[in-house]
Design an enzyme around this catalytic site. Structure first.
Site, PDB file in Angstrom:
ATOM      1  N   LYS A  53      -2.007 -39.218  39.014  1.00  0.00           N
ATOM      2  CA  LYS A  53      -1.540 -38.666  40.398  1.00  0.00           C
ATOM      3  C   LYS A  53       0.238 -39.337  40.246  1.00  0.00           C
ATOM      4  O   LYS A  53       0.904 -38.654  40.919  1.00  0.00           O
ATOM      5  CB  LYS A  53      -2.282 -39.306  41.802  1.00  0.00           C
ATOM      6  CG  LYS A  53      -3.526 -38.471  41.704  1.00  0.00           C
ATOM      7  CD  LYS A  53      -4.523 -38.867  42.701  1.00  0.00           C
ATOM      8  CE  LYS A  53      -5.818 -38.292  42.767  1.00  0.00           C
ATOM      9  NZ  LYS A  53      -6.603 -38.657  43.440  1.00  0.00           N
ATOM     10  N   GLN A  97      -8.434 -44.532  47.021  1.00  0.00           N
ATOM     11  CA  GLN A  97      -9.147 -43.703  45.910  1.00  0.00           C
ATOM     12  C   GLN A  97     -10.501 -43.991  46.187  1.00  0.00           C
ATOM     13  O   GLN A  97     -11.093 -45.174  46.218  1.00  0.00           O
ATOM     14  CB  GLN A  97      -8.358 -44.029  44.724  1.00  0.00           C
ATOM     15  CG  GLN A  97      -9.286 -43.308  43.393  1.00  0.00           C
ATOM     16  CD  GLN A  97      -9.093 -41.835  43.381  1.00  0.00           C
ATOM     17  OE1 GLN A  97      -7.746 -41.608  43.382  1.00  0.00           O
ATOM     18  NE2 GLN A  97     -10.023 -41.266  43.102  1.00  0.00           N
ATOM     19  N   ASP A 120      -4.889 -37.089  51.645  1.00  0.00           N
ATOM     20  CA  ASP A 120      -5.922 -36.769  51.179  1.00  0.00           C
ATOM     21  C   ASP A 120      -6.639 -35.430  52.059  1.00  0.00           C
ATOM     22  O   ASP A 120      -7.882 -34.988  51.588  1.00  0.00           O
ATOM     23  CB  ASP A 120      -7.018 -37.588  50.773  1.00  0.00           C
ATOM     24  CG  ASP A 120      -7.127 -38.229  49.265  1.00  0.00           C
ATOM     25  OD1 ASP A 120      -6.603 -37.215  48.321  1.00  0.00           O
ATOM     26  OD2 ASP A 120      -7.382 -39.269  49.071  1.00  0.00           O
TER      27      ASP A 120
END
Ligand SMILES: NC(=O)c1ccc[n+]([C@@H]2O[C@H](COP(=O)([O-])OP(=O)(O)OC[C@H]3O[C@@H](n4cnc5c(N)ncnc54)[C@H](OP(=O)(O)O)[C@@H]3O)[C@@H](O)[C@H]2O)c1
Length: 293
Positions: A53, A97, A120
């Site tokens: 990412k 994460q 997200d």
């Protein structure tokens, strides 16, 4: 006939080129989008996702950083890191994460993220907006799958779609998005899970079959309607002593068998995963654009 291979790299490259133009426009106004990833613990798969990412962000001019925390980090410390990111103007969006170590509460953690920075799209406010058809951000993997379908002109309107898996991050949001009255929606969606009685009865009906289960060889050729589009979300590590790392990455779908029956299919790697990263970047650019409004 062999299936068309849906090339996630090609679609992601084109998508990111369009994003780079949006980043350039922001730069002309003196805004550089900032994306931070919070990584707790040393799970190798999570560390590898975060690295990819960060690299993808840098390539299109997004400022990215990683906050690495030890596996034993208490909730109070993670909370204060999140509060800091919420208050930091250089950070337009950030992700925590997943999965998190056991002592940390995922729901509480996600609730603490400022919704306008929740790139997200996991915060209940953003899930709610998406569900109502008024998305601020799109959940990355479902959004990426929809971009792949769009890029290959695969009709969702009127299509029978079967999704295997109902997780918060893939199956459920994707089922909502594809059933919505919208371009790249209007599908008739069936969601299968561990309590579904007869998967094959459903999967054989599917014009578009999407597997997000997390188990290799879940989808085999006899489960697929000839000519169907098969999207493989699974990312499963299987032991392979001949591979440099001792394992290799496979999806949920028996690619060799299913590609003889399907009309189009995504490979693993090289399919959905690349679009997931691209959509996270898109949400970060959107976050920066929204702040400037
Ligand atoms: N490519 C990408 O960018 C990307 C992104 C996210 C995830 N993934 C991968 O996608 C896979 C799924 O991830 P996830 O987070 O959605 O998984 P998850 O939270 O573990 O959910 C798996 C879903 O599959 C269902 N399931 C599991 N085993 C089953 C079985 N034997 N029979 C029927 N249903 C079964 C579960 O049903 P129940 O609800 O009944 O338990 C659940 O709904 C994983 O391999 C993950 O690594 C890839």
């Amino acid at each position: 006939m062999e299936a068309i291979i849906i090339d996630g790299k090609k679609v992601a490259d084109e998508f990111r080129a369009r994003l780079a133009e949006r980043v350039e426009k922001l730069a002309q106004r003196g805004v550089i989008p900032g994306l931070t990833a919070v990584l707790v613990g040393d799970d190798p798969a999570s560390a590898s996702y975060v690295r990819s990412k960060k690299k993808a962000a840098a390539e299109i001019g997004i400022n990215s950083s990683v906050v690495e925390l030890p596996a034993g980090t208490p909730q109070s410390e993670l909370d204060s890191i999140i509060d800091g990111l919420n208050a930091d103007d250089r950070v337009h969006g950030y992700i925590v994460q997943l999965p998190l170590p056991k002592q940390l509460n995922v729901e509480k953690t996600i609730q603490r993220i400022l919704p306008v920075k929740d790139v997200d799209c996991f915060h209940p406010e953003n899930v709610g907006l998406m569900t109502l058809g008024r998305p601020r951000f799109l959940p990355a993997t479902p959004g990426g799958i929809i971009e792949l379908l769009r890029a290959y002109n695969i009709q969702t309107s009127g299509a029978e779609v079967v999704i295997l898996g109902r997780s918060d991050i893939v199956g459920r949001p994707l089922s909502i998005m594809l059933a919505q009255k919208a371009v790249m929606g209007n599908a008739t969606v069936t969601v299968c899970h561990t309590r579904t009685r007869d998967w094959v009865r459903h999967t054989r009906n599917a014009d578009i079959l999407i597997s997000a289960v997390g188990r290799a060889n879940t989808v085999t050729a006899e489960m697929v309607k000839p000519g169907a589009t098969v999207i493989d979300v699974g990312m499963n590590r299987i032991d392979d002593p001949s591979a440099k790392k001792g394992y290799r990455l496979v999806g949920d779908v028996d690619f060799a068998g299913v590609s003889q029956v399907a009309g189009a299919i995504t490979p693993v790697p090289g399919g959905v995963g690349l679009m997931t990263v691209a959509m996270l970047l898109a949400n970060t650019v959107t976050a920066a654009e929204l702040r400037g409004q």
